[in-house]
Design a protein around this motif. Structure first.
Motif, PDB file in Angstrom:
ATOM      1  N   SER A  15       0.791  -1.223   0.000  1.00  0.00           N
ATOM      2  CA  SER A  15       0.000   0.000   0.000  1.00  0.00           C
ATOM      3  C   SER A  15       0.830   1.284   0.000  1.00  0.00           C
ATOM      4  N   TYR A  16       2.113   1.203   0.319  1.00  0.00           N
ATOM      5  CA  TYR A  16       2.909   2.428   0.426  1.00  0.00           C
ATOM      6  C   TYR A  16       4.370   2.132   0.129  1.00  0.00           C
ATOM      7  N   SER A  37       2.311   6.597  -5.598  1.00  0.00           N
ATOM      8  CA  SER A  37       0.953   6.966  -5.215  1.00  0.00           C
ATOM      9  C   SER A  37      -0.103   5.951  -5.636  1.00  0.00           C
ATOM     10  N   ARG A  38       0.027   5.383  -6.821  1.00  0.00           N
ATOM     11  CA  ARG A  38      -0.989   4.433  -7.289  1.00  0.00           C
ATOM     12  C   ARG A  38      -0.502   3.751  -8.564  1.00  0.00           C
ATOM     13  N   ASP A  39      -1.294   2.823  -9.073  1.00  0.00           N
ATOM     14  CA  ASP A  39      -0.996   2.108 -10.306  1.00  0.00           C
ATOM     15  C   ASP A  39      -1.786   2.715 -11.458  1.00  0.00           C
ATOM     16  N   THR A  40      -1.293   2.487 -12.660  1.00  0.00           N
ATOM     17  CA  THR A  40      -1.998   2.892 -13.862  1.00  0.00           C
ATOM     18  C   THR A  40      -1.665   1.892 -14.970  1.00  0.00           C
ATOM     19  N   LYS A  48       3.539   1.855 -11.998  1.00  0.00           N
ATOM     20  CA  LYS A  48       3.307   2.556 -10.749  1.00  0.00           C
ATOM     21  C   LYS A  48       3.652   4.023 -10.973  1.00  0.00           C
TER      22      LYS A  48
END
Length: 174
Positions: A15-16, A37-40, A48
């Protein structure tokens, strides 16, 4: 320590994830942090998003890392644990030769003969460290500017686990 092509530890937490770097100049230093921050999804592949940097993709066995500054850029290989002693690694105009491969705290380390110029008390060679990534700032691998040489990783955080790599900078505070 086996030098096999087994699955390596990932650089990313569930998660981090963040990398804490110190930028050193002869008369000053400061701390920078890159956070995942997040996946794409780009070109049908999962990347990431690293805030302030771009997009990174880790290979399925966690041995390679590619970086894209923007979605339109090509992916650049900036990390490779599959290299052997004597192998070459090319990135832009940089050409590095693998000097040694060893285990450090149970993690595979690929060390190059290259020690970038810097103002500091110690010589730090370029390294690829399993579960961490390169020991120099990701920006170092994207530019030929001499000013980018001094960004060394201090700490790496995956979820709540903090690994200190240069605790003598910043009083060990990550």
């Amino acid at each position: 320590f086996l030098l096999s092509t087994a699955q390596y530890q990932t650089m990313f937490g569930e998660s981090y994830t963040d990398w804490n770097y110190i930028t050193r100049y002869c008369d000053a230093s400061w701390i920078n942090t890159y956070s995942c921050s997040r996946d794409t999804l780009m070109d049908e592949e999962s990347y990431k998003i690293i805030d302030g940097l771009g997009y990174v993709k880790e290979s399925s066995e966690n041995e390679k890392l590619w970086l894209r500054r923007t979605p339109m850029d090509s992916a650049l290989l900036i990390f490779d644990l599959s290299l052997s002693t004597g192998d070459s690694f090319f990135l832009g105009s940089r050409h590095w030769i693998v000097d040694s491969i060893f285990a450090l705290n149970g993690l595979r380390v690929v060390e190059f003969e290259t020690i970038p110029p810097h103002c500091g008390p110690e010589d730090v060679p370029v390294r690829f460290v399993e579960g961490l990534g390169p020991n120099f700032d990701f920006q170092y691998f994207l530019t030929d500017w001499e000013e980018e040489y001094a960004n060394l990783i201090r700490c790496h955080t995956k979820d709540s686990a903090v690994s200190q790599y240069m605790p003598f900078y910043g009083d060990g505070d990550c």
